[in-house]
Design an enzyme around this catalytic site. Structure first.
Site, mmCIF file in Angstrom:
data_model
loop_
_atom_site.group_PDB
_atom_site.id
_atom_site.type_symbol
_atom_site.label_atom_id
_atom_site.label_comp_id
_atom_site.label_asym_id
_atom_site.label_seq_id
_atom_site.Cartn_x
_atom_site.Cartn_y
_atom_site.Cartn_z
ATOM 1 N N HIS A 9 0.736 -1.211 0.094
ATOM 2 C CA HIS A 9 -0.032 -0.162 -0.011
ATOM 3 C C HIS A 9 0.943 1.247 0.067
ATOM 4 C CE1 HIS A 9 -2.957 2.593 2.450
ATOM 5 N NE2 HIS A 9 -3.490 2.743 1.274
ATOM 6 N N ARG A 10 0.768 1.893 -0.825
ATOM 7 C CA ARG A 10 1.604 3.118 -1.193
ATOM 8 C C ARG A 10 3.023 2.861 -1.497
ATOM 9 N NH1 ARG A 10 -1.370 7.279 3.144
ATOM 10 N NH2 ARG A 10 -3.425 6.445 2.928
ATOM 11 N N GLU A 36 0.502 -0.507 -4.804
ATOM 12 C CA GLU A 36 -0.342 0.543 -5.037
ATOM 13 C C GLU A 36 -0.011 1.671 -4.834
ATOM 14 O OE1 GLU A 36 -3.907 2.940 -3.210
ATOM 15 O OE2 GLU A 36 -1.920 2.744 -2.535
ATOM 16 N N ASP A 38 -1.090 6.474 -5.588
ATOM 17 C CA ASP A 38 -2.066 7.429 -5.724
ATOM 18 C C ASP A 38 -1.736 8.427 -6.596
ATOM 19 O OD1 ASP A 38 -3.933 6.248 -3.318
ATOM 20 O OD2 ASP A 38 -1.816 6.793 -2.509
ATOM 21 N N HIS A 51 -0.735 10.981 -2.098
ATOM 22 C CA HIS A 51 -1.852 10.605 -1.838
ATOM 23 C C HIS A 51 -2.902 11.682 -1.495
ATOM 24 C CE1 HIS A 51 -4.753 9.625 1.361
ATOM 25 N NE2 HIS A 51 -5.018 8.213 0.832
ATOM 26 N N GLU A 111 -4.467 4.079 -8.257
ATOM 27 C CA GLU A 111 -5.642 4.704 -7.602
ATOM 28 C C GLU A 111 -5.776 6.126 -8.075
ATOM 29 O OE1 GLU A 111 -6.091 4.560 -3.488
ATOM 30 O OE2 GLU A 111 -8.032 6.090 -3.923
ATOM 31 N N LYS A 113 -6.927 9.555 -7.619
ATOM 32 C CA LYS A 113 -7.645 10.355 -6.572
ATOM 33 C C LYS A 113 -8.290 11.599 -7.357
ATOM 34 C CE LYS A 113 -6.149 8.479 -2.781
ATOM 35 N NZ LYS A 113 -7.233 7.940 -2.009
ATOM 36 N N ASP A 232 -0.040 -2.497 4.537
ATOM 37 C CA ASP A 232 0.899 -1.636 4.868
ATOM 38 C C ASP A 232 2.301 -2.353 5.433
ATOM 39 O OD1 ASP A 232 -0.424 0.928 4.785
ATOM 40 O OD2 ASP A 232 -1.310 0.749 6.697
#
Ligand code: G3P
Ligand code: MG
Length: 246
Positions: A9-10, A36, A38, A51, A111, A113, A232
């Protein structure tokens, strides 16, 4: 049985500043299947990896990302807030991510945003870059703004898209299919109803749950055979997936 994909995640955001090339390198080094990240859009319409709509939390800049050109955004430090070791990390562009990782085997969960600020050119710009780098097979575009996903599918009906959501949607596979989406990305609590995981399987909609950090939930979801876990803690998930597939 489906082997659950480990998606950082990120990037590996516990070990490097989120949404930076350092975090993506770390994810690959750990052995995650992908990461992943953003996207927002700069004032001069370049997709950039960050993000928040605002710069304050993860950079030394102030204000909205959309008010700065790429050159201006590149002057900000996106690493020092995390640790001095990462001073000099900048906000990456989508192109930079592909320049570095297109040759790897990593999966890219992008993703959009586009929920708070509407970026009229975001979908088109992103799809053009994906096509230029020839990485479409390794890309999964997700968004809480499902209009964005439909826009992507209008531009390229073959691109894989996933609905992000955080509610107890009823039979969400029907909704995902009605948009032409490939996958569903629920906040992991919304997988608890007994019919949900089996319903997705029956309707051939892959599930990518987020953000799963507790080993207990990781184990349950790996055992349930969902397609992907966004976490995470990709290091911990790697151990769990390794054990289950032995
Ligand atoms: O894609 C899953 C997750 O990233 C959605 O929430 O706020 O971390 O982007 P957020
Ligand atoms: Mg995200």
């Amino acid at each position: 049985m489906t082997k659950t994909l480990n998606i950082a995640h990120r990037g590996a955001n516990a070990e490097a500043p989120e949404n930076t090339l350092a975090a993506f390198r770390k994810a690959v080094e750990i052995g995650a299947d992908g990461f992943e990240f953003d996207l927002q859009l700069s004032r001069d319409n370049v997709p950039v990896v960050i993000h928040d709509e605002m710069l304050e939390r993860t950079t030394n800049g102030n204000g909205l990302v959309k008010d700065y050109t790429l050159d201006e955004l590149k002057a900000f430090d996106a690493g020092s807030w995390f640790s001095p070791e990462f001073a000099g990390e900048t906000i990456p562009t989508l192109e930079e991510v592909f320049e570095e990782f297109a040759q790897s085997e990593a999966l890219f969960n992008i993703e959009l945003k586009s929920g708070i600020i509407i970026y009229p050119e975001l979908e088109e710009k992103v799809l053009k870059i994906i096509s230029r780098f020839k990485v479409k097979e390794r890309v999964l575009i997700s968004s809480f703004n499902h209009y964005s996903l439909v826009t992507c599918l209008q531009i390229d009906p073959e691109v894989r898209t996933g609905i992000l959501y955080m509610a107890g949607l009823y039979e969400p596979w029907n909704y995902a299919k009605s948009l032409g989406c490939y996958s569903a990305h629920p906040l992991f609590y919304h997988l608890q109803h007994p019919e949900i995981v089996s319903g997705f399987k029956e309707h051939s909609i892959p599930v990518f749950a987020w953000t799963v950090n507790d080993p207990l939930y990781m184990k349950m979801m790996v055992a349930g055979g969902i397609e992907g876990i966004i976490t995470d803690n990709p290091r911990e998930l790697k151990k769990i997936i390794g054990k289950t597939s032995e």
